[in-house]
Design a protein around this motif. Sequence first.
Motif, PDB file in Angstrom:
ATOM      1  N   PHE A 100       4.016   5.589  -8.646  1.00 38.42           N
ATOM      2  CA  PHE A 100       2.791   4.790  -8.479  1.00 38.42           C
ATOM      3  C   PHE A 100       1.929   4.959  -9.722  1.00 38.42           C
ATOM      4  O   PHE A 100       1.561   6.080 -10.078  1.00 38.42           O
ATOM      5  N   ASN A 126       0.126  11.007   2.419  1.00 41.60           N
ATOM      6  CA  ASN A 126      -1.122  10.488   1.852  1.00 41.60           C
ATOM      7  C   ASN A 126      -1.065  10.452   0.323  1.00 41.60           C
ATOM      8  O   ASN A 126      -0.233  11.118  -0.309  1.00 41.60           O
ATOM      9  N   ALA A 127      -1.949   9.668  -0.244  1.00 41.43           N
ATOM     10  CA  ALA A 127      -1.933   9.426  -1.687  1.00 41.43           C
ATOM     11  C   ALA A 127      -2.118  10.701  -2.494  1.00 41.43           C
ATOM     12  O   ALA A 127      -1.498  10.880  -3.548  1.00 41.43           O
ATOM     13  N   GLN A 128      -2.974  11.599  -2.018  1.00 36.15           N
ATOM     14  CA  GLN A 128      -3.223  12.844  -2.750  1.00 36.15           C
ATOM     15  C   GLN A 128      -1.965  13.692  -2.844  1.00 36.15           C
ATOM     16  O   GLN A 128      -1.686  14.299  -3.877  1.00 36.15           O
ATOM     17  N   LYS A 184      -5.937  -1.885  -1.722  1.00 39.28           N
ATOM     18  CA  LYS A 184      -5.361  -0.633  -2.203  1.00 39.28           C
ATOM     19  C   LYS A 184      -3.871  -0.824  -2.437  1.00 39.28           C
ATOM     20  O   LYS A 184      -3.066   0.069  -2.220  1.00 39.28           O
ATOM     21  N   THR A 186       0.848  -1.195   0.000  1.00 40.68           N
ATOM     22  CA  THR A 186       0.000   0.000   0.000  1.00 40.68           C
ATOM     23  C   THR A 186       0.884   1.247   0.000  1.00 40.68           C
ATOM     24  O   THR A 186       2.103   1.173   0.195  1.00 40.68           O
ATOM     25  N   TYR A 187       0.238   2.402  -0.188  1.00 43.21           N
ATOM     26  CA  TYR A 187       0.978   3.662  -0.050  1.00 43.21           C
ATOM     27  C   TYR A 187       1.668   3.731   1.315  1.00 43.21           C
ATOM     28  O   TYR A 187       2.836   4.111   1.416  1.00 43.21           O
ATOM     29  N   LYS A 191      -7.522   1.541  -9.657  1.00 42.61           N
ATOM     30  CA  LYS A 191      -7.726   1.859  -8.243  1.00 42.61           C
ATOM     31  C   LYS A 191      -9.081   1.397  -7.721  1.00 42.61           C
ATOM     32  O   LYS A 191      -9.407   1.629  -6.556  1.00 42.61           O
TER      33      LYS A 191
END
Length: 421
Positions: free
Chosen positions: A314, A295-297, A381, A280-281, A375
């Motif tokens: 990613f 975080n992903a954002q 995830k 995961t991230y 996604k």
Amino acid sequence: QVIMLRPTESPIVYIQQLGRGLRLDKGKDFVTVLDFIGNYDKNYNIPIALSDDHSYSKIEARRFVASGDSIIYGNSTISFDEVSKAKIYESIDKASFSKDAILVEAYMELKSKLGRIPKLIEFRKYGSMDVLNILSKYNSYHNFLKKKDKDYHTAFSPKAEKMLEYLTKIIAPGKRVLEVEVLKMICSGGDSVKERIEEMHPELDQNALNNIVSVFDGTFYKNDIKLISENKVCDDFLHMMEEAGFKEAVQDLMDLGLDNNTSYSPLYRDTNFVLNRMYTYDDVCRLMNWKANVNAQTIGGYKFDETTKTFSIFINYVKGEDVVESQRYDDHFENRNTLIAFSKSTEGKGAKNMVCVGDQANNDVRIHLFVRKNKKDEGSKEFYYLGELDFVSFMNDEKPVKIMYRLKDEVRSDLFDYFNS
């Protein structure tokens, strides 16, 4: 000949139906089975049934579809045409293996076999489902048992429940054995935690040492869950260890983490990752030894960490309709050794990130690749780790920049087929 028209929802029933055609008879050399899999949504049952793997692992299901002939026993052969593969892959991606019906059925079956509440490690030992499906849905085994088993009567304080959820997240998957070893040390109490970790693992560099400490002192995830503070084990955690059943629950997690870690080997090129395994991230940020979780954002497709000199990319290989047009780039593998990828829409060749990539030959930055099909993979995830990349060239002068990379290790054939199906 057997023709499958029934929308079968159980791997067991599927095998029973198939078995009608597998009965031996004099003069019978073969059976033809026509399965009209497009008639129902649960095509993921096909690889689960045919492989006899009841772990409900999406990784193993996809792998079976891609290379069933090479991993089944005996002189049987199984092959899927490209349309069938695509439909089964789509079904696996859409499926949630964390549905209560699946989880409770697997749990109760194992409990009945053992005559008691199973330990986490026993799910794999007895060929049951991957218990991580339960833990990802309920955040801890305690939460699941409390809601689903009337024979379970253990109660913890709210703080202890929150701590178990946190430890489940970082310990149960076993993606790095260091967390399990440090937790074991913490459970014994005491001061000078950092120095004891150094003694236990003298090979750790400063980034790795700081990272593992931050995981347990609350600074990595910027939360209030702390097992250590001011270089000593927190009294709060030691008090939790005195609650009835809590110590056993933590030990159960550590046993599971150690068992799961056996499949995370060998490590890839002096990293904390295993080629073709999923992360995961959060996992990437932690196992890259970054100072804090991102975080992903904020990552937005790639992230350069100056302290560790790592550049992580990613990629969602298939862009969904919900992705805005300006970000729907055609990232793709030209072949199993070559990746074409794009920068962010706001970054040209002169952007800091792109300068970092373009000057890779001189700056010792290691570029790592993480890819998932899309996604919208229900219940997961995670990205496949595909190893390191070498920068080859910028292919245009506009924003976004089109970039060619060469993979140090070619994409495994079954994953390459899966991404491109």
